[in-house]
Design a protein around this motif. Structure first.
Motif, short mmCIF file in Angstrom:
data_model
loop_
_atom_site.label_atom_id
_atom_site.label_comp_id
_atom_site.label_asym_id
_atom_site.label_seq_id
_atom_site.Cartn_x
_atom_site.Cartn_y
_atom_site.Cartn_z
N LEU A 193 44.09 33.48 27.31
CA LEU A 193 42.84 34.23 27.19
C LEU A 193 42.23 34.50 28.56
O LEU A 193 41.79 35.62 28.85
CB LEU A 193 41.86 33.46 26.31
CG LEU A 193 40.47 34.09 26.14
CD1 LEU A 193 40.57 35.46 25.47
CD2 LEU A 193 39.57 33.18 25.32
N LEU A 194 42.22 33.51 29.43
CA LEU A 194 41.67 33.69 30.77
C LEU A 194 42.49 34.71 31.56
O LEU A 194 41.93 35.52 32.31
CB LEU A 194 41.64 32.34 31.51
CG LEU A 194 40.68 31.29 30.95
CD1 LEU A 194 40.77 30.00 31.77
CD2 LEU A 194 39.25 31.80 30.93
N GLU A 195 43.81 34.67 31.41
CA GLU A 195 44.65 35.63 32.11
C GLU A 195 44.38 37.05 31.61
O GLU A 195 44.36 38.01 32.39
CB GLU A 195 46.12 35.27 31.91
CG GLU A 195 47.11 36.23 32.57
CD GLU A 195 46.93 36.36 34.07
OE1 GLU A 195 47.29 37.43 34.61
OE2 GLU A 195 46.44 35.41 34.71
N LEU A 196 44.17 37.19 30.31
CA LEU A 196 43.82 38.49 29.74
C LEU A 196 42.51 39.00 30.33
O LEU A 196 42.38 40.19 30.67
CB LEU A 196 43.69 38.39 28.22
CG LEU A 196 44.88 38.82 27.38
CD1 LEU A 196 44.65 38.44 25.93
CD2 LEU A 196 45.13 40.30 27.51
N GLN A 197 41.53 38.13 30.47
CA GLN A 197 40.25 38.53 31.05
C GLN A 197 40.43 39.00 32.49
O GLN A 197 39.81 39.99 32.91
CB GLN A 197 39.26 37.36 30.98
CG GLN A 197 38.80 37.04 29.56
CD GLN A 197 37.92 35.81 29.51
OE1 GLN A 197 38.12 34.86 30.28
NE2 GLN A 197 36.95 35.80 28.62
N ASN A 198 41.27 38.30 33.25
CA ASN A 198 41.53 38.72 34.65
C ASN A 198 42.21 40.07 34.71
O ASN A 198 41.86 40.93 35.54
CB ASN A 198 42.38 37.66 35.36
CG ASN A 198 41.63 36.36 35.59
OD1 ASN A 198 40.40 36.36 35.68
ND2 ASN A 198 42.35 35.25 35.68
N GLN A 199 43.20 40.28 33.85
CA GLN A 199 43.91 41.57 33.83
C GLN A 199 42.96 42.69 33.44
O GLN A 199 43.02 43.79 33.99
CB GLN A 199 45.08 41.50 32.87
CG GLN A 199 46.22 40.59 33.32
CD GLN A 199 47.37 40.60 32.34
OE1 GLN A 199 47.72 41.63 31.78
NE2 GLN A 199 47.95 39.44 32.10
N LEU A 200 42.09 42.41 32.48
CA LEU A 200 41.15 43.43 32.00
C LEU A 200 40.17 43.81 33.11
O LEU A 200 39.83 44.98 33.28
CB LEU A 200 40.39 42.89 30.79
CG LEU A 200 39.76 43.90 29.84
CD1 LEU A 200 40.79 44.90 29.33
CD2 LEU A 200 39.11 43.17 28.67
N GLN A 201 39.73 42.83 33.91
CA GLN A 201 38.83 43.11 35.02
C GLN A 201 39.52 43.97 36.07
O GLN A 201 38.91 44.88 36.65
CB GLN A 201 38.35 41.79 35.64
CG GLN A 201 37.33 41.96 36.75
CD GLN A 201 36.07 42.66 36.29
OE1 GLN A 201 35.57 42.40 35.20
NE2 GLN A 201 35.55 43.57 37.11
N ARG A 202 40.80 43.71 36.32
CA ARG A 202 41.54 44.52 37.28
C ARG A 202 41.68 45.96 36.81
O ARG A 202 41.47 46.90 37.58
CB ARG A 202 42.94 43.91 37.51
CG ARG A 202 43.82 44.73 38.45
CD ARG A 202 45.21 44.14 38.55
NE ARG A 202 45.86 44.01 37.27
CZ ARG A 202 46.42 45.03 36.63
NH1 ARG A 202 46.42 46.26 37.16
NH2 ARG A 202 47.01 44.84 35.47
N VAL A 203 42.00 46.16 35.53
CA VAL A 203 42.13 47.51 34.98
C VAL A 203 40.78 48.22 35.01
O VAL A 203 40.71 49.42 35.31
CB VAL A 203 42.69 47.46 33.55
CG1 VAL A 203 42.65 48.83 32.90
CG2 VAL A 203 44.12 46.93 33.56
N LEU A 204 39.70 47.49 34.74
CA LEU A 204 38.36 48.09 34.79
C LEU A 204 38.05 48.59 36.20
O LEU A 204 37.49 49.68 36.37
CB LEU A 204 37.31 47.08 34.34
CG LEU A 204 35.85 47.56 34.41
CD1 LEU A 204 35.62 48.77 33.51
CD2 LEU A 204 34.89 46.44 34.05
#
Length: 444
Positions: A193-204
């Motif tokens: 879940l934390l890795e998903l949040q990091n990836q989502l922030q990068r895409v944003l």
């Protein structure tokens, strides 16, 4: 697959006169149109010289005919393209003939909409078609082409796939509630879940850069009369856009100009000087100034460096909308001898007339709106994409907080997946599709 009996047709080239004009036709069973309009069968994906015929057999025009059978076409249906002479009368005659033969006039964006429904592209790619046409800079066109090629969609698909994997882990525990937490910890669900949040922030972050390239920044020049707003407008634009005189109140209406700052479109708005006045026309200009300020993303408050910040300048600052970034630009330093360039985070010294400090001002503008410089990974993006990503982020935060409440955890992951799937159209309401494609041009 979108099954429809309708055959659609439209002029696919820009309005006006040109050497070549294109009529695009899409639908099922175009054989009758080909037979009556051209009079001979067409080899797929082969450029045929043809004479386009009216109902009485007379020639309307002559040019090139191209036939693309389904599903190997832009729309996934049979497509016929007629390339004739680009005069508006000729194009209208040829289009009218297509309508006589059973086609109907295409709606805005209908070709791209059919391509989307027929699986030729996803929604983000379809939007990139319109963004490529509307690109206001070379950098924006390059980024739109990346989105059209699927760069943005691939990023979203990776995130969705990882969300699905995490959902599978979480929902599997619903059948074994006595072992749920141990199972999730063993599968490192929290780490995923934390890795998903990091990836989502990068895409944003990348999408935010793409939105800047697509829509640009909206900057309003404000200040008292005769502080050099119009001179700065002309200096940034590189030409005499606004009238400049020593008479206070010369600018009585908003003047808009689109310029490029490192490939980022910048909509610069010169405004009427803000002051108390009895002049009816100037009052209207000042009202429009405040309307422009309300819509701006950044305000440049011009100040005469010989005077400094006066009580009138402070009154302007006090009336600005809360949260609007303001850069204080001390102008006319050619008359004071002040050092040009950035003095503080929200202060810069320039001379619009002498062209001093303008490069520093341009760079500061880009920094203030969040531009990080050119990057080959930047893809074009829209506000709806950013909203979807932010909603997905919010659901993941709620999921993290509800980690020990498995049903809520699972539901928030599902909502995050739906939010991201709206970007590519895997999960999208018909109302949203109607709005998106209605903004395309006719012929696309």
């Amino acid at each position: 697959m979108l099954y429809t009996p309708d055959i659609i047709a439209a002029i696919a080239t820009a309005p006006g006169r040109g050497g070549v004009g294109v009529i695009r036709i899409s639908g099922r069973q175009l054989g009758e149109i080909v037979a009556k309009l051209i009079g001979k069968p067409l080899t797929p994906r082969y450029a045929h010289f043809a004479r386009f015929k009216a109902a009485d057999g007379s020639v309307l025009d002559e040019g090139i005919a191209l036939y693309f059978p389904a599903p190997n076409s832009f729309t996934g249906e049979e497509v016929l393209e007629l390339q004739g002479h680009g005069g508006p009368v000729v194009m209208q005659m040829l289009l009218s003939r297509c309508l006589e033969l059973g086609a109907r006039f295409a709606e805005a964006g209908e070709f791209s909409k059919r391509a989307f429904f027929n699986g030729k592209m996803d929604l983000a790619q379809a939007e990139a078609v319109a963004d490529l046409i509307d690109a206001q800079s070379a950098a924006a066109a390059k980024s739109a082409l990346k989105s059209l090629d699927g760069a943005f969609s691939r990023e979203i698909h990776v995130l969705v796939d990882e969300l699905i994997t995490l959902r599978m882990l979480v929902e599997a525990t619903l059948d074994f509630p006595e072992e749920d937490i141990d199972f999730l910890e063993a599968a490192n669900a929290h780490g995923k879940l934390l890795e998903l949040q990091n990836q989502l922030q990068r895409v944003l972050g990348t999408a935010t850069q793409g939105k800047l390239l697509r829509e640009g920044m909206h900057v309003v020049l404000i200040g008292q009369p005769n502080v050099g707003k119009s001179s700065l407008m002309n200096a940034l634009a590189g030409e005499e856009i606004a009238i400049v005189t020593d008479i206070a109140g010369t600018t009585r209406d908003t003047v808009r100009e689109l310029i490029q700052l490192d490939g980022v479109p910048a909509h610069i708005i010169d405004t009427a000087g803000l002051r108390d006045t009895t002049d009816a026309v100037e009052k209207i200009g000042i009202e429009r100034t405040w309307a422009a300020i309300a819509k701006a993303e950044l305000a440049l408050l011009l100040i005469d460096s010989r005077i400094g910040i006066s009580s009138n300048d402070q009154a302007i600052l006090d009336k600005l909308p809360p949260g609007l970034p303001v850069l204080r630009v001390f102008n006319k330093i050619d008359l004071t001898g002040d050092v040009p360039g950035i003095v503080a985070d929200n202060e810069i010294h320039v001379s619009a007339k002498a062209g001093i400090g303008l490069n520093e001002l341009r760079n500061k503008l880009l920094t203030l709106v969040g531009w990080h410089g050119h990057d080959d990974s930047v893809f074009i993006a829209r506000e709806r994409h950013l909203n979807a990503i932010r909603r997905a982020q919010s659901h993941l935060i709620t999921a993290e907080n509800a980690y020990l409440q498995i049903e809520i955890f699972a539901e928030e992951l599902r909502l995050a997946q739906n939010a991201l799937s709206e970007i590519t159209g895997q999960f999208t309401s018909d109302d949203l599709l109607g709005v998106i494609f209605s903004r395309f041009c006719i012929g696309k």
